[in-house]
Design an enzyme around this catalytic site. Structure first.
Site, PDB file in Angstrom:
ATOM      1  N   HIS A   1      -5.233  -8.482   4.718  1.00 51.11           N
ATOM      2  CA  HIS A   1      -5.342  -7.179   4.458  1.00 51.11           C
ATOM      3  C   HIS A   1      -4.919  -6.912   3.048  1.00 51.11           C
ATOM      4  O   HIS A   1      -5.644  -6.127   2.246  1.00 51.11           O
ATOM      5  CB  HIS A   1      -4.499  -6.505   5.313  1.00 51.11           C
ATOM      6  CG  HIS A   1      -4.524  -5.005   5.031  1.00 51.11           C
ATOM      7  ND1 HIS A   1      -5.540  -3.891   5.509  1.00 51.11           N
ATOM      8  CD2 HIS A   1      -3.588  -3.956   4.803  1.00 51.11           C
ATOM      9  CE1 HIS A   1      -5.587  -2.937   5.067  1.00 51.11           C
ATOM     10  NE2 HIS A   1      -4.056  -2.849   4.581  1.00 51.11           N
TER      11      HIS A   1
ATOM     12  N   HIS B   1       0.671  -1.152  -0.111  1.00 50.48           N
ATOM     13  CA  HIS B   1      -0.141  -0.138   0.121  1.00 50.48           C
ATOM     14  C   HIS B   1       0.754   1.209   0.078  1.00 50.48           C
ATOM     15  O   HIS B   1       1.847   1.378   0.600  1.00 50.48           O
ATOM     16  CB  HIS B   1      -1.002   0.037   1.096  1.00 50.48           C
ATOM     17  CG  HIS B   1      -2.168  -0.918   1.173  1.00 50.48           C
ATOM     18  ND1 HIS B   1      -3.097  -1.159   1.895  1.00 50.48           N
ATOM     19  CD2 HIS B   1      -2.582  -1.663  -0.100  1.00 50.48           C
ATOM     20  CE1 HIS B   1      -3.965  -1.972   1.570  1.00 50.48           C
ATOM     21  NE2 HIS B   1      -3.783  -2.377   0.263  1.00 50.48           N
TER      22      HIS B   1
ATOM     23  N   HIS C   1      -0.643   2.356  12.408  1.00 46.71           N
ATOM     24  CA  HIS C   1      -1.768   3.240  12.357  1.00 46.71           C
ATOM     25  C   HIS C   1      -2.168   3.622  13.926  1.00 46.71           C
ATOM     26  O   HIS C   1      -2.046   2.856  14.821  1.00 46.71           O
ATOM     27  CB  HIS C   1      -2.876   2.775  11.602  1.00 46.71           C
ATOM     28  CG  HIS C   1      -2.623   3.012  10.180  1.00 46.71           C
ATOM     29  ND1 HIS C   1      -2.706   3.976   9.449  1.00 46.71           N
ATOM     30  CD2 HIS C   1      -2.513   2.068   9.295  1.00 46.71           C
ATOM     31  CE1 HIS C   1      -2.447   3.789   7.925  1.00 46.71           C
ATOM     32  NE2 HIS C   1      -2.258   2.574   8.081  1.00 46.71           N
TER      33      HIS C   1
END
Length: 242
Positions: free
Chosen positions: A113, A57, A170
């Site tokens: 994910h 990502h 995060h």
């Protein structure tokens, strides 16, 4: 044995800078961007020698090229996602290991994910870098995988020693905790943890790293008894607005 620095980036990302003093080696884990990483290393007099990516990502690889251009570092990432991370030098998969000075990090496959997501476990240092697979009281969204895969990930990570520090990418703890209170309303440890989390966020403090032991006690996804239960909880969390 190892020094780890948290670098806030973008809106809620954390980049991790890990330094092994004996060798002088420094690795960046999942650099969302380059400028704050290069500044943090320069401030400490550390030379960045490596980047470790957990998945493809953009908010995890966005700083790769600029950091490599500035330092000449080597970039390691998941072999299963090599076509999606243009800057990779070394490709690794489950059971491989990478070195940071005298320390070894075992690569753990944790797909769901993303299809090739990996984690890096430094057993000697009691540290695991998990990217977007395991969060404090949460888990990553199932963008490219299945509940069965994420359930297997949670079981595998839960089996690590309880004192293992978990470095995720995060600051999602407060929102995850609000859902955890709904998923397990009778869990006293979640209630106690959320009092601490709310106080920390009110002071502007980070809530991670966490530990495996704390996640075993308070994470509704790690505590799911079956893949079906995890799927139900993940679907509920995806639409949760608490």
């Amino acid at each position: 044995m190892i020094e780890i620095v948290r670098i806030p980036a973008l809106s809620d990302n954390y980049i991790w800078l890990a330094h092994e003093p004996d060798s002088g080696e420094t690795v960046v884990i999942d650099p969302a961007e380059s400028e704050p990483v290069l500044a943090a290393a320069a401030e400490r007099g550390w030379t960045i020698t490596q980047i470790w990516n957990t998945h493809w990502h953009p908010d995890h690889v966005g700083g790769n090229a600029a950091i490599k251009a500035a330092t000449g570092c080597t970039i390691t990432g998941p072999a299963a996602e090599q076509d999606r991370i243009a800057t990779l030098d070394d490709m690794v998969r489950d059971g491989d290991s990478v070195a940071l000075g005298a320390l070894r990090a075992e690569v753990i496959d944790v797909p769901a994910h993303t299809s090739g997501h990996i984690a890096y476990h430094l057993a000697e240092a009691s540290v695991v870098f998990v990217g977007d697979t395991l969060f404090a009281m949460g888990c990553g969204r199932l963008f490219e995988g299945t509940p069965e895969q994420m359930f297997a990930n949670m079981q595998r990570l839960s089996a690590l020693p309880g004192e293992t520090k978990v470095y995720c990418a995060h600051e999602y703890t407060q929102s995850n905790g609000r859902y955890a209170l709904v998923a397990e309303p009778d869990n006293v440890e979640i209630k106690q943890r959320m009092v601490e989390v709310d106080a920390m966020r009110a002071r502007g403090e980070a809530t991670v790293p966490t530990t495996i032991a704390l996640e075993r006690a308070t994470n509704p996804f790690m505590r799911a008894r079956t893949a079906a239960e995890l799927a139900e909880r993940r679907a509920a969390k995806d639409s949760f607005r608490g």
